[in-house]
Design a protein around this motif. Structure first.
Motif, PDB file in Angstrom:
ATOM      1  N   THR A  42      16.819  -4.811   5.307  1.00 41.76           N
ATOM      2  CA  THR A  42      16.996  -3.839   6.262  1.00 41.76           C
ATOM      3  C   THR A  42      15.154  -2.755   6.213  1.00 41.76           C
ATOM      4  O   THR A  42      14.995  -2.403   5.554  1.00 41.76           O
ATOM      5  CB  THR A  42      17.528  -2.517   5.118  1.00 41.76           C
ATOM      6  N   TYR A  43      15.153  -2.794   6.953  1.00 33.13           N
ATOM      7  CA  TYR A  43      13.530  -3.185   6.907  1.00 33.13           C
ATOM      8  C   TYR A  43      13.219  -1.576   7.460  1.00 33.13           C
ATOM      9  O   TYR A  43      14.438  -0.305   8.556  1.00 33.13           O
ATOM     10  CB  TYR A  43      13.234  -3.684   8.686  1.00 33.13           C
ATOM     11  N   HIS A  44      11.982  -0.653   7.075  1.00 38.58           N
ATOM     12  CA  HIS A  44      11.602   0.143   7.203  1.00 38.58           C
ATOM     13  C   HIS A  44      10.397   1.165   8.582  1.00 38.58           C
ATOM     14  O   HIS A  44      10.216   1.475   8.781  1.00 38.58           O
ATOM     15  CB  HIS A  44      11.238   1.046   5.791  1.00 38.58           C
ATOM     16  N   LYS A  45       9.922  -0.466   9.219  1.00 33.79           N
ATOM     17  CA  LYS A  45       9.086  -0.718   9.877  1.00 33.79           C
ATOM     18  C   LYS A  45       9.196  -1.579  11.108  1.00 33.79           C
ATOM     19  O   LYS A  45      10.323  -3.127  10.807  1.00 33.79           O
ATOM     20  CB  LYS A  45       7.959  -1.366   9.344  1.00 33.79           C
ATOM     21  N   ASN A  46       9.027  -1.374  12.620  1.00 38.29           N
ATOM     22  CA  ASN A  46       8.447  -2.107  13.411  1.00 38.29           C
ATOM     23  C   ASN A  46       7.960  -3.534  12.409  1.00 38.29           C
ATOM     24  O   ASN A  46       7.030  -3.326  13.134  1.00 38.29           O
ATOM     25  CB  ASN A  46       8.814  -1.726  14.597  1.00 38.29           C
ATOM     26  N   ILE A  47       8.146  -4.519  12.866  1.00 33.21           N
ATOM     27  CA  ILE A  47       7.402  -6.337  12.515  1.00 33.21           C
ATOM     28  C   ILE A  47       7.665  -6.714  13.555  1.00 33.21           C
ATOM     29  O   ILE A  47       8.559  -7.791  13.573  1.00 33.21           O
ATOM     30  CB  ILE A  47       8.245  -7.116  11.177  1.00 33.21           C
ATOM     31  N   LYS A  48       6.948  -7.441  13.752  1.00 27.13           N
ATOM     32  CA  LYS A  48       7.004  -8.933  14.913  1.00 27.13           C
ATOM     33  C   LYS A  48       6.583 -10.384  14.672  1.00 27.13           C
ATOM     34  O   LYS A  48       6.724 -10.482  13.187  1.00 27.13           O
ATOM     35  CB  LYS A  48       5.661  -8.751  15.991  1.00 27.13           C
ATOM     36  N   LYS A  49       8.163 -10.068  14.877  1.00 27.08           N
ATOM     37  CA  LYS A  49       8.653 -12.222  14.412  1.00 27.08           C
ATOM     38  C   LYS A  49       7.142 -12.773  14.298  1.00 27.08           C
ATOM     39  O   LYS A  49       7.491 -13.512  13.393  1.00 27.08           O
ATOM     40  CB  LYS A  49       9.301 -12.967  15.781  1.00 27.08           C
ATOM     41  N   LEU A  97       0.717  -0.992  -0.198  1.00 25.15           N
ATOM     42  CA  LEU A  97       0.077   0.025  -0.234  1.00 25.15           C
ATOM     43  C   LEU A  97       0.363   1.093   0.109  1.00 25.15           C
ATOM     44  O   LEU A  97       2.008   1.386  -0.955  1.00 25.15           O
ATOM     45  CB  LEU A  97      -0.853  -0.168   1.129  1.00 25.15           C
ATOM     46  N   ALA A  98       0.767   2.112   1.437  1.00 25.02           N
ATOM     47  CA  ALA A  98       1.712   3.140   1.260  1.00 25.02           C
ATOM     48  C   ALA A  98       2.836   3.456   1.775  1.00 25.02           C
ATOM     49  O   ALA A  98       3.904   3.923   2.475  1.00 25.02           O
ATOM     50  CB  ALA A  98       1.001   4.585   1.507  1.00 25.02           C
ATOM     51  N   PHE A  99       2.886   2.095   2.711  1.00 26.34           N
ATOM     52  CA  PHE A  99       3.820   1.583   2.865  1.00 26.34           C
ATOM     53  C   PHE A  99       5.298   1.342   2.311  1.00 26.34           C
ATOM     54  O   PHE A  99       5.014   0.440   1.942  1.00 26.34           O
ATOM     55  CB  PHE A  99       3.633   0.993   4.344  1.00 26.34           C
ATOM     56  N   ASN A 100       6.736   1.497   2.904  1.00 23.81           N
ATOM     57  CA  ASN A 100       7.912   0.819   2.471  1.00 23.81           C
ATOM     58  C   ASN A 100       7.987  -0.014   3.837  1.00 23.81           C
ATOM     59  O   ASN A 100       8.235   0.549   4.499  1.00 23.81           O
ATOM     60  CB  ASN A 100       9.030   1.968   2.368  1.00 23.81           C
ATOM     61  N   LEU A 101       8.046  -1.209   3.237  1.00 23.22           N
ATOM     62  CA  LEU A 101       8.222  -2.250   4.697  1.00 23.22           C
ATOM     63  C   LEU A 101       9.426  -2.860   4.502  1.00 23.22           C
ATOM     64  O   LEU A 101      10.179  -2.416   5.716  1.00 23.22           O
ATOM     65  CB  LEU A 101       7.640  -3.572   3.870  1.00 23.22           C
ATOM     66  N   TYR A 102      10.617  -2.874   3.216  1.00 21.85           N
ATOM     67  CA  TYR A 102      11.889  -3.242   3.366  1.00 21.85           C
ATOM     68  C   TYR A 102      12.819  -2.247   2.233  1.00 21.85           C
ATOM     69  O   TYR A 102      11.811  -2.681   1.166  1.00 21.85           O
ATOM     70  CB  TYR A 102      12.068  -4.679   4.282  1.00 21.85           C
ATOM     71  N   ASN A 103      13.909  -2.567   2.503  1.00 25.06           N
ATOM     72  CA  ASN A 103      14.680  -1.887   0.879  1.00 25.06           C
ATOM     73  C   ASN A 103      15.196  -3.760   1.261  1.00 25.06           C
ATOM     74  O   ASN A 103      15.768  -4.813   1.817  1.00 25.06           O
ATOM     75  CB  ASN A 103      16.525  -1.686   1.394  1.00 25.06           C
ATOM     76  N   ALA A 104      15.899  -4.298  -0.045  1.00 24.72           N
ATOM     77  CA  ALA A 104      15.930  -5.367  -0.228  1.00 24.72           C
ATOM     78  C   ALA A 104      17.204  -5.431  -1.435  1.00 24.72           C
ATOM     79  O   ALA A 104      16.957  -5.056  -2.260  1.00 24.72           O
ATOM     80  CB  ALA A 104      15.100  -6.808  -1.008  1.00 24.72           C
ATOM     81  N   LYS A 105      18.517  -6.554  -1.018  1.00 27.17           N
ATOM     82  CA  LYS A 105      19.660  -6.181  -1.675  1.00 27.17           C
ATOM     83  C   LYS A 105      19.920  -7.729  -2.278  1.00 27.17           C
ATOM     84  O   LYS A 105      19.760  -8.056  -1.441  1.00 27.17           O
ATOM     85  CB  LYS A 105      20.718  -5.605  -1.479  1.00 27.17           C
TER      86      LYS A 105
END
Length: 168
Positions: free
Chosen positions: A66-73, A38-46
């Protein structure tokens, strides 16, 4: 064993372990991109390989998120199994159990990296600290399929990661 020999052995052991744990640090970038929902950047992937080029099911390689948000396990693992189910992938409950014992929750700025070694074993690192291994080439293939397969949810990200536009 005298004191100096013990010190040298300890130094050698830490150096050897650190070298093994970070063998992927000299890898070259194949491609990178952002995962958005949606409108959220979740992570950058390399995606990284020894020579900077991707070949399907050729190891070694590393995928760094590399995460842009806090996400529970629990949400990370649920997203993984949801993607496997969406893609029609059969997966082992043992793999999911191992992810629960290895992966942490992530916060903004944290990294999770999977290094697939020459034998196809997946080694996981959280903020450059080793957190677990799944010694199963099939797991490695289906885990990477989330990002790198033709069935990947985000084909734009997939093409960026595999370097589809390299040299053009």
């Amino acid at each position: 064993m005298n004191f100096h020999c013990k010190c040298l052995l300890i130094i050698f052991s830490f150096t050897f372990i650190n070298t093994l744990a970070h063998a992927f640090q000299n890898y070259q970038l194949v491609g990178e991109g952002e995962m958005r929902w949606l409108a959220f950047n979740l992570y950058n992937a390399k995606l990284l390989t020894p020579d900077g080029y991707y070949q399907k099911n050729k190891w070694p390689l590393a995928l760094k998120l590399t995460y842009h948000k806090n996400i529970k396990k629990i949400d990370l693992i649920q997203a993984t199994t949801d993607e496997w189910e969406r893609m029609g992938v059969k997966y082992s409950p043992e793999w999911v159990s191992k992810l629960y014992t290895s992966w942490p929750s992530v916060n903004k700025g944290d990294t999770l990296l999977v290094h697939i070694d020459e034998q196809g074993n997946s080694k996981f690192y959280y903020n450059n600290i080793y957190v677990g291994t799944i010694n199963n080439e099939v797991f490695s293939k289906v885990f990477l399929a989330i990002w790198l397969s033709d069935k990947s949810r985000n084909q734009v990200l997939r093409r960026k990661l595999i370097g589809a536009n390299k040299g053009t």
